[in-house]
Design an enzyme around this catalytic site. Structure first.
Site, PDB file in Angstrom:
ATOM      1  N   SER A  68       4.014  -8.783  -6.764  1.00 29.67           N
ATOM      2  CA  SER A  68       3.537  -7.581  -7.452  1.00 29.67           C
ATOM      3  C   SER A  68       2.916  -6.576  -6.478  1.00 29.67           C
ATOM      4  O   SER A  68       2.120  -6.942  -5.608  1.00 29.67           O
ATOM      5  CB  SER A  68       2.485  -7.998  -8.498  1.00 29.67           C
ATOM      6  OG  SER A  68       1.956  -6.853  -9.123  1.00 29.67           O
ATOM      7  N   CYS A  81      -7.443  -9.543  -9.061  1.00 35.44           N
ATOM      8  CA  CYS A  81      -7.395  -8.466  -8.072  1.00 35.44           C
ATOM      9  C   CYS A  81      -8.770  -8.235  -7.454  1.00 35.44           C
ATOM     10  O   CYS A  81      -9.733  -7.986  -8.160  1.00 35.44           O
ATOM     11  CB  CYS A  81      -6.869  -7.170  -8.678  1.00 35.44           C
ATOM     12  SG  CYS A  81      -6.629  -5.935  -7.406  1.00 35.44           S
TER      13      CYS A  81
HETATM   14  C1  LIG Z   1      -0.055  -3.250  -0.873  1.00 30.33           C
HETATM   15  C2  LIG Z   1      -0.246  -4.397  -1.826  1.00 30.33           C
HETATM   16  C3  LIG Z   1      -0.399  -4.154  -3.190  1.00 30.33           C
HETATM   17  C4  LIG Z   1      -0.574  -5.207  -4.076  1.00 30.33           C
HETATM   18  N1  LIG Z   1      -0.712  -4.936  -5.410  1.00 30.33           N
HETATM   19  C5  LIG Z   1      -0.821  -5.965  -6.292  1.00 30.33           C
HETATM   20  C6  LIG Z   1      -0.883  -5.697  -7.680  1.00 30.33           C
HETATM   21  O1  LIG Z   1      -0.804  -4.554  -8.140  1.00 30.33           O
HETATM   22  N2  LIG Z   1      -1.006  -6.770  -8.513  1.00 30.33           N
HETATM   23  C7  LIG Z   1      -1.062  -8.069  -8.059  1.00 30.33           C
HETATM   24  O2  LIG Z   1      -1.158  -9.001  -8.879  1.00 30.33           O
HETATM   25  N3  LIG Z   1      -0.982  -8.340  -6.738  1.00 30.33           N
HETATM   26  C8  LIG Z   1      -0.872  -7.320  -5.855  1.00 30.33           C
HETATM   27  N4  LIG Z   1      -0.764  -7.595  -4.516  1.00 30.33           N
HETATM   28  C9  LIG Z   1      -0.782  -9.002  -4.048  1.00 30.33           C
HETATM   29  C10 LIG Z   1       0.640  -9.525  -3.826  1.00 30.33           C
HETATM   30  O3  LIG Z   1       1.381  -9.516  -5.028  1.00 30.33           O
HETATM   31  C11 LIG Z   1       0.639 -10.945  -3.243  1.00 30.33           C
HETATM   32  O4  LIG Z   1       0.113 -11.853  -4.195  1.00 30.33           O
HETATM   33  C12 LIG Z   1      -0.180 -11.061  -1.967  1.00 30.33           C
HETATM   34  O5  LIG Z   1      -0.008  -9.915  -1.164  1.00 30.33           O
HETATM   35  C13 LIG Z   1       0.194 -12.306  -1.159  1.00 30.33           C
HETATM   36  O6  LIG Z   1       1.542 -12.288  -0.780  1.00 30.33           O
HETATM   37  P1  LIG Z   1       2.058 -11.751   0.671  1.00 30.33           P
HETATM   38  O7  LIG Z   1       1.179 -12.423   1.700  1.00 30.33           O
HETATM   39  O8  LIG Z   1       3.473 -12.138   0.760  1.00 30.33           O
HETATM   40  O9  LIG Z   1       1.856 -10.271   0.671  1.00 30.33           O
HETATM   41  C14 LIG Z   1      -0.594  -6.553  -3.595  1.00 30.33           C
HETATM   42  C15 LIG Z   1      -0.426  -6.792  -2.230  1.00 30.33           C
HETATM   43  C16 LIG Z   1      -0.243  -5.754  -1.351  1.00 30.33           C
HETATM   44  C17 LIG Z   1      -0.051  -6.058   0.115  1.00 30.33           C
END
Ligand SMILES: Cc1cc2nc3c(=O)[nH]c(=O)nc-3n(C[C@H](O)[C@H](O)[C@H](O)COP(=O)(O)O)c2cc1C
Length: 311
Positions: free
Chosen positions: A23, A133
């Site tokens: 997300s 969040c």
């Molecule tokens: C720029 C950005 C925006 C994000 N926005 C959301 C969001 O709106 N809702 C949510 O549940 N997680 C959000 N996340 C978290 C990601 O969905 C994910 O759970 C987290 O980044 C870990 O995964 P990754 O290490 O592959 O990025 C966001 C992450 C990033 C980097």
């Protein structure tokens, strides 16, 4: 070349493969379509939507860190009405199942979002509840930090739909195993693990934070061992579907999460490094299965050996 069956299921929803997007990391509709044929993805998970539009936090809202990035977007989105009017018609044309991520400031918000999305079941196949969040002071974290309210939010959503509900948690909330049990008892069908971990980064010339919100959510390779641990531990305790996110940057990372028991693999930060990373991961995962003689992805899922095999 032998065909590998990557089909994955959560309740009544069938995914042609387990690779999806985390997300908030894949635009709001078609931004990545120059690089990725969305129909090849196992599923699409949307950016969090809230009942009312949110402007998000002041800029700058992201910065790079060693082995990861910090973000404090603050759930910027145009709200539920805009989602229904403008985003649903876009996603209706995509064949991959749509998982809509929602957040609220009260259980009433969760009930309302779910009730409205439930009317669009042809397009919306599953809901991910963002209970974690770290970048929103009012509502969001404030509301969600309270365990009782987390349970009420899940119950409120459950009362409005029979769609699968995936509860997205962060270790910031406290004892993840205990909270996982509580949200499952309250009606969640599975878990999404993990959301970002709160962190900060300082600009030593200006002696201030590199993001305006001061703190932000850490994501990327830096959090992968933490995410992997939670996916493994939660799967060991509860036999429920898990959407894994946290540092899945390449196919090898994806395989690790599958061995730990992940059902779907949500690729997040990697999309900012290489916009085609989801498909690279999908192709690499298929190659790995071929090399290992795996014909159905389920043979790999949860195949972790507790005792190190003799080589
Ligand atoms: C720029 C950005 C925006 C994000 N926005 C959301 C969001 O709106 N809702 C949510 O549940 N997680 C959000 N996340 C978290 C990601 O969905 C994910 O759970 C987290 O980044 C870990 O995964 P990754 O290490 O592959 O990025 C966001 C992450 C990033 C980097």
């Amino acid at each position: 070349m032998k065909k590998v069956d990557l089909t994955t299921k959560i309740k009544n929803v069938i995914f042609k493969n387990p690779v999806t997007v985390a997300s908030g990391t894949f635009g709001t509709t078609g931004e990545y379509s120059r690089y990725v044929n969305y129909n090849r993805l196992g599923a699409i998970i949307t950016k969090t939507i809230t009942v009312n539009p949110r402007l998000g936090n002041p800029m700058p809202r992201i910065c790079e860190t060693s082995s990861g990035m910090l973000n404090a977007i603050g759930l910027q989105n145009k709200g539920l009405a805009d989602f229904i009017e403008n985003k649903i018609p876009y996603y209706a044309r995509i064949k991959s199942p749509l998982i809509v991520n929602i957040a609220g400031e009260s259980e009433g918000d969760f009930a309302k979002l779910t009730a409205v999305l439930n009317k669009h079941k042809k397009v919306v196949r599953m809901i991910e509840l963002n209970l974690s969040c770290p970048n929103v002071e009012k509502g969001g974290a404030g509301f969600m930090k309270k365990r009782r309210l987390i349970k009420q939010a899940v119950r409120a959503a459950r009362s409005e739909t029979d769609m699968p509900l995936m509860a997205k948690l962060s270790p910031e909330l406290g004892d993840v195993l205990e909270i996982a049990g509580e949200v499952l008892d309250s009606g969640a069908s599975g878990l999404s693990l993990i959301n970002t971990l709160k962190g900060m980064s300082i600009d030593i010339e200006k002696r201030c934070s590199r993001i305006a919100n001061i703190t932000g959510g850490l994501s990327g390779p830096a959090i992968k061992p933490v995410a992997l641990r939670y996916v493994y531990e939660v799967k060991k305790h509860y036999d429920v579907p898990v959407i894994a996110s946290g540092g899945i940057m390449n196919a090898r990372d994806a395989v690790e999460f599958l061995i730990a028991g992940a059902t779907l693999l949500a690729v997040g930060t990697a999309n900012f490094v290489n916009p085609r990373s989801t498909l690279d991961i999908l192709e690499g995962l298929t190659d790995y299965c071929r090399q290992q003689g795996i014909r159905q992805i389920g043979q790999l899922r949860g195949s972790f050996h507790h005792v190190r095999p003799e080589s």
